[in-house]
Design an enzyme around this catalytic site. Structure first.
Site, PDB file in Angstrom:
ATOM      1  N   ASP A 137      66.235   6.162  22.849  1.00 43.42           N
ATOM      2  CA  ASP A 137      66.990   5.590  23.969  1.00 43.42           C
ATOM      3  C   ASP A 137      67.180   4.093  23.797  1.00 43.42           C
ATOM      4  OD1 ASP A 137      67.442   7.916  25.302  1.00 43.42           O
ATOM      5  OD2 ASP A 137      65.890   7.646  26.818  1.00 43.42           O
ATOM      6  N   ASP A 165      68.772  17.797  26.582  1.00 41.35           N
ATOM      7  CA  ASP A 165      67.735  16.783  26.792  1.00 41.35           C
ATOM      8  C   ASP A 165      66.417  17.428  27.211  1.00 41.35           C
ATOM      9  OD1 ASP A 165      66.696  14.218  26.958  1.00 41.35           O
ATOM     10  OD2 ASP A 165      68.368  13.451  28.137  1.00 41.35           O
TER      11      ASP A 165
HETATM   12  C1  GLA Z   1      67.486  10.708  28.694  1.00 42.79           C
HETATM   13  C2  GLA Z   1      68.406  10.545  27.504  1.00 42.79           C
HETATM   14  C3  GLA Z   1      69.508   9.572  27.849  1.00 42.79           C
HETATM   15  C4  GLA Z   1      70.268  10.081  29.056  1.00 42.79           C
HETATM   16  C5  GLA Z   1      69.319  10.290  30.230  1.00 42.79           C
HETATM   17  C6  GLA Z   1      70.021  10.980  31.370  1.00 42.79           C
HETATM   18  O1  GLA Z   1      66.757   9.550  28.926  1.00 42.79           O
HETATM   19  O2  GLA Z   1      67.703  10.154  26.358  1.00 42.79           O
HETATM   20  O3  GLA Z   1      70.377   9.396  26.754  1.00 42.79           O
HETATM   21  O4  GLA Z   1      70.926  11.271  28.739  1.00 42.79           O
HETATM   22  O5  GLA Z   1      68.196  11.100  29.844  1.00 42.79           O
HETATM   23  O6  GLA Z   1      69.215  11.187  32.465  1.00 42.79           O
END
Ligand code: GLA
Length: 742
Positions: A551, A481
């Site tokens: 997301d 990420d």
């Molecule tokens: C980001 C990712 C999510 C999740 C969060 C965790 O927003 O896109 O899918 O993994 O971080 O903190």
């Protein structure tokens, strides 16, 4: 020695390996016609031609449909000036113009020499062909500053890759202020239409279509990474001359996960030119004597099969040539991710319980998301401290990983390696590792700072803990990420003239870590995530198997997001989770709709399975089984969009295996009004002579529609089609087709 040294302005050394006889001339995908000094590149159904003109400039000649007769192309001849205001430098379509001699269009290269000279005029020196790559070397007319232009031709998928290596062979440092990969020209004339993708967090991949007018349209990221806001992809066609499956389309995409720019420019002489490469904003790369700078790759293609075929060419190319280690051929496993179920509240018992439920659905890979390390109980602390939290996992990760394996799944884990929370042991120990300018504020985003990955010590630290994590825990998969963009992009520890290298070195070091990890752990698979789809590009795709597009997992929004995504990227890499409702927009859509939406890419589940009822499990099992029966077609097939992008109410897509033996259709109705029936859906890409079995997923007898016959010919399906009996709100179905007779 790859490149021969330039000996004088007249001397031209031609190192030509691919061309000898007339017969070779027609078969080799890269040809140099010595008489006319032109290069002919054949990529799939496209031909790309440029030549050395009478002034020794490298000049674009043609890019479009396949032309088989090389003699048809005349030698390049520079264009005349237009009065005293647009000189020949500007009117001549140069393949890689330096900023100098009165150039007023977007330059490909701009430099400052240490004596203040900023004039750069690049002329042809020599070229060579190795396998499917042509390298043409240009040099400044006065100084030992070289640009090695590389053209790689992927004849099978119909794609060309361009990049440029800039080399300083002077004895003093040269500052490169603007380094582009190259410029692509479409046939001269007006009336072009530009398509590009823009968005924001949770709303990525919105398709824009707009006319190209005189001036420059800039698509870019100045954020240090690819960005949610604009993706480095473009497509051009002539309005009215193409529909989704017909007509000329010129398209391209940059392979770079740092700040990038694509300028779509129409000159006053009606020449549309597309320049792409590093974003020149705040750029300043000092090349020491002997040093080289490699630009990002700029990929491009042409088709007369409309925007649909343009996407499919990119999809095939990505699977065949971009994704690491042939992973484009391996179908993605069905994945479960814990994030939306448990957020930071992960622990051994909770994750084991989720894993058991996920396995019962047929899930093949279990991924524990954020929260497992350091003091990571919220997003305020812990990033940077990559040790297992002993309170949540008193016996380490071992018992959870073992349980996941016993359940027949492999194990993956979330990491965010380039980040640090100020509330972390790492930051307390190494505050200088965070990106910053001395004596200035450090702007936080999601309570975190960026590590300066451009530093070699930070790169090594990052590689080492990742290597240890993967080695010690039998980890098959990393969800990598990246939850914020650059701010205060300083690098005070190196001399001032080196500090701006951060824009390049950061991304190079990221790629380096990914490569070394993969080399050491050949079975490891990686997903690129950046708070959703903030880091999806052809650069990162050389190093990861899959990406997280957004997301936003709300199924109706997702239909638009996914459709936008597939203009540039293959559904193979497009992770799509089924999550709980109500979701974004406060919307609740039925589980079947959510599953079918997610099945258009690489299916995953991100629901809180602890809250599911018996009937949810029953339907989900059925759905996962169905997906496994069609996933080869979805992930490695050809995608056809059956409905226009603007129709928000009804969307349908179709995937066909390359040998046309299998196909699958997905259809989604948002809301029915006035009892209206849907129009007939005509399919694409089938074998018209073949007979296909037609199976509707849920087999439901619909109240008003006549049942779809169990067998139909390809010709009938593509010409007559069938009306889907979807009714009410959020109705969705899928239809599977299999060739039963030729
Ligand atoms: C980001 C990712 C999510 C999740 C969060 C965790 O927003 O896109 O899918 O993994 O971080 O903190």
């Amino acid at each position: 020695m790859l490149f021969r040294r330039f000996i004088g302005t007249v001397a031209v050394s031609v190192m030509l390996l691919a061309v000898c006889s007339a017969s070779a001339q027609t078969s080799a995908p890269i040809r140099f016609i010595a008489k006319s000094k032109i290069f002919v590149l054949d990529a799939g159904n496209a031909t790309y031609v440029f030549g050395v003109n009478e002034q020794n400039m490298l000049q674009h000649i043609y890019w479009g449909g396949h032309v088989t007769r090389d003699e048809d192309f005349a030698a390049a001849q520079s264009f005349r000036e237009w009065a005293s205001f647009d000189l020949g430098t500007t009117t001549t379509p140069q393949e890689y113009p330096g900023w100098g001699a009165g150039l007023y269009v977007e330059p490909s290269l701009k430099v400052t020499f240490p004596d203040g000279n900023r004039d750069l005029v690049l002329h042809y020196v020599d070229h060579r062909v190795e396998a499917n790559t042509l390298t043409v070397t240009l040099k400044d007319i006065g100084r030992e500053l070289f640009a090695h232009l590389r053209y790689t031709v992927y004849a099978k998928t119909g794609t060309i890759r361009r990049d440029t290596v800039i080399e300083n062979r002077t004895d003093k440092p040269v500052v490169v202020e603007n380094a582009q990969s190259g410029v692509f020209y479409v046939p001269r004339g007006g009336g072009y239409r530009l398509r590009y993708l823009s968005g924001r967090w949770a709303g990525e991949w919105q398709l824009n279509e707009e006319p190209v007018h005189t001036g420059v349209k800039v698509l870019e990221s100045r954020r240090g990474s690819t960005s949610h806001q604009t993706n480095p992809w473009f497509a051009l066609d002539r309005d009215g001359n193409s529909d989704p499956e017909h007509g000329s389309v010129w398209f391209g995409a940059l392979g770079w996960s740092g700040s990038w720019r694509i300028s779509v420019e129409e000159t006053p002489h009606q020449q549309v030119r597309v320049t792409g490469g590093f974003n020149p904003f705040d750029f300043g790369y000092t090349l020491a004597p002997g040093e080289k700078l490699e630009t990002p790759a700029f990929y491009a293609g042409y088709t007369d099969g409309g925007i649909g075929e343009a996407s499919r060419i990119l999809h095939r190319f990505e699977r065949a040539e971009v994704l690491p280690n042939g992973s484009g051929a391996r179908t993605r496993p069905v994945l479960y991710n814990s994030w939306e179920a448990t957020e930071f509240n992960v622990d051994e018992a909770g994750q084991k319980a989720l894993a058991e439920k996920a396995a019962s659905l047929g899930v093949e890979r279990f991924v524990m998301d954020d929260g497992w390390f350091g003091q990571r109980n919220t997003d305020h602390a812990g990033l940077g401290d990559w040790y297992v939290n002993a309170k949540k996992f008193p016996n380490g990760l071992g018992p959870l990983v073992q349980r996941v394996h016993e359940l027949g799944m492999d194990f993956g884990i979330w990491v965010e390696p380039e980040m640090v929370n100020p509330d972390s042991d790492l930051y307390r120990k190494h505050p200088d590792w965070a990106m910053h300018f001395d004596g200035r504020q450090r702007t936080e985003a999601r309570n975190q700072l960026l590590l300066n990955l451009a530093r070699d010590d930070v790169r090594e630290y990052t590689f080492n803990w990742l290597d240890e994590l993967v080695s010690n825990n039998d980890i098959a998969f990393l969800k990598w990420d990246y939850n914020r963009n650059f701010s205060e992009p300083g690098w005070p520890e190196v001399p001032t003239d080196q500090q701006k290298k951060i824009w390049v070195k950061f991304t190079q070091n990221l790629y380096d870590i990914l490569d070394r990890l993969r080399k050491k752990h050949p079975k490891l698979e990686i997903e690129s995530c950046s708070g959703g789809g903030g880091r999806v590009d052809l650069g990162i795709l050389l190093h990861v198997e899959q990406v997280w597009p957004s997301d936003n997992t709300e199924a109706l929004d997702r239909l638009t997001i996914q459709q936008g995504f597939t203009y540039a990227y293959t559904p193979h890499i497009m992770m799509a989770w089924v999550t709980d409702v109500p979701n974004f927009n406060g919307r609740s859509v039925p589980l079947q709709f959510r599953f079918l939406a997610a099945m258009q890419g690489s299916l995953a589940i991100g629901s809180n399975l602890n809250k599911w009822q018996r009937e949810d499990f029953d339907l989900a099992k059925q759905m996962v089984t169905y997906y496994k029966s069609i996933r080869e077609t979805v992930q490695n097939g050809d995608l056809y969009r059956l409905t226009p992008p603007v129709d928000a109410n009804f969307k349908a897509s179709q995937y066909v295996l390359p040998d046309r033996s299998k196909a699958v259709v997905f259809a989604f109705l948002h809301s029915q009004q006035f009892g209206r029936m849907l129009p007939a859906l005509t399919l694409r890409g089938l074998d018209e002579k073949a007979t296909y079995s037609v199976t509707v997923f849920d087999g439901k007898s619909r109240p008003r529609g006549a049942p779809i016959p169990a067998e139909l010919s390809g010709a009938y399906l593509m010409n007559h089609g069938f009306a889907l009996p979807l009714t009410g709100d959020y109705d969705a179905t899928s239809i599977k087709l299999e060739r039963v007779a030729d």
